[in-house]
Design a protein around this motif. Structure first.
Motif: not given
Length: 413
Positions: A192-215
């Motif tokens: 529905d969004f041929p102009w959108y080049e990013g990923a799906s919401l679940l893909h973003i949630l699965e791949n966001v890097q949180v390991e680097n957030d730990i001090n």
């Protein structure tokens, strides 16, 4: 498999509960009995569609009002990651609920209704996300189907929100157009969004890097329990159990016990009953020290060359969570990790308008959901970091001494 804690926030009717329901439904994270229950409850809908919002709107009274009142937590997993979702209410009178849900979040999903764009509550939720130092923000522009999936509408919202993010210092912001009701761009990328080049919401949630957030730089180990078996077989055993909240500890490290300031060195580290040479956040461990010193629950073991502040007077940004007003001079218990001390609220410097960030100087009292800058004096010294630097040792709560109800959430400045 790692864990992502995230919160969804937005104005009333922006579709938060539907979004979460869609995530659970399309990722096949719903039990059969749950599915049957919501199908039964959805029979009254004119279009016959399943009402996915019912998955989070757990209480009948809430559903009858058409709003989500409390923070609803949901758990699901994909092959890549486990998730804990907090669905916070959109109403301004539930600021405390969003603070509760966001306090441990790694990521915030800010929902925006494509028809309305960036509104006052969008700014308010973004301000709270900024105050709580949430490292990642996803701006989900929902109900795109109601604006004909217009790229221009989406781009204008992105431009408007970018100004908000810049003002608040939100760094890692990702934008995505979605339609929660139709499932577009939720689990799978939509055509529905041929102009959108990013990923799906679940893909973003699965791949966001949180390991680097730990001090892993500032080592902090709040002692939760002192282990002294005092048996013949373990006559000299003395271990200090707890969870490493930040940093790395290794055998031989020079350490200081706070608030007393006593020094020693790590003799041994146990993880899961086995001795290891090194341990790191967020592992639960038992530390053994070279010296037999007086340590009790609430003390914090830190590296001698990297210590937090120690004192009995702190400045905090405080979200008030009680129906009884906060008045300067009131006494409460303050809990920071495993340390609990008696305290008094000495002064309230200003009340913060969470819609505009304007400050009202020296308010006479503080009511439910108010956010204020306050000075708290504790009966004995505590070891603390600023919340901005280290959330795990900079967040505290105030507890009513009589009812033992949590009445305030503190972010140490």
């Amino acid at each position: 498999m790692d864990l992502l804690r995230f919160i969804t926030a937005g104005s009333v009717d922006d579709g938060k509960s539907t979004l979460i329901g869609r995530l659970l439904y399309d990722s096949k994270s719903i039990m059969i009995d749950q599915l049957e229950a919501i199908e039964k409850q959805s029979k009254n809908k004119a279009d016959g569609e399943i009402d996915l919002a019912l998955l989070t709107d757990g209480l009948r009274a809430e559903r009858e009002q058409g709003i989500t009142i409390d923070v609803a937590y949901k758990y699901f997993a994909t092959p890549k990651r486990k998730f804990i979702i907090a669905d916070a209410p959109g109403h301004i009178q539930y600021t405390r609920n969003m603070v509760t849900g966001a306090s441990n979040a790694d990521l915030a999903i800010i929902l925006i209704d494509a028809r309305n764009g960036v509104v006052e509550q969008t700014r308010r939720h973004s301000i709270i996300a900024s105050l709580l130092n949430i490292p990642h923000v996803v701006v989900a522009v929902n109900k795109m189907d109601l604006v004909n999936n217009s790229q221009d509408v989406y781009n204008n919202i992105v431009i408007d929100y970018a100004e908000v993010a810049k003002t608040l210092g939100l760094n890692d912001v990702t934008y995505i157009p979605i339609s929660a009701i139709n499932g577009a761009n939720i689990v799978e990328k939509s055509e529905d969004f041929p102009w959108y080049e990013g990923a799906s919401l679940l893909h973003i949630l699965e791949n966001v890097q949180v390991e680097n957030d730990i001090n892993h730089t500032d080592a902090r180990f709040p002692v939760q329990f002192v282990i002294r078996p005092q048996t013949d077989a373990l006559h000299d055993y003395r271990g200090y159990a707890g969870k490493i909240s930040s940093g790395v500890y290794a055998k031989g490290d020079k350490v200081t016990v706070l608030p007393s300031g006593t020094t020693s060195a790590i003799k041994a580290i146990e993880v899961g009953g086995k001795e290891v040479k090194e341990a790191y956040a967020p592992q639960s461990v038992v530390l053994h020290l070279e010296d037999d010193i007086d340590i009790s629950r609430g003390d914090i073991i830190v590296k001698t060359d990297n210590q937090p502040a120690v004192g009995n007077e702190i400045e905090v940004l405080l979200c008030w969570m009680d129906h009884k007003p906060l008045i300067p001079g009131n006494k409460y218990l303050l809990q920071l990790n495993s340390k609990t001390v008696r305290s008094v609220v000495k002064e309230i410097t200003y009340k913060l308008d969470v819609n505009s960030l304007q400050q009202e100087a020296f308010p006479e009292k503080v009511g439910l959901n108010d956010v204020v800058k306050a000075t708290i004096k504790t009966a004995s010294p505590i070891a603390y970091d600023s919340y901005k630097k280290l959330r795990t040792n900079g967040g505290a709560i105030l507890i009513d001494e009589t009812s033992h109800v949590t009445v305030g959430a503190c972010m140490i400045q």
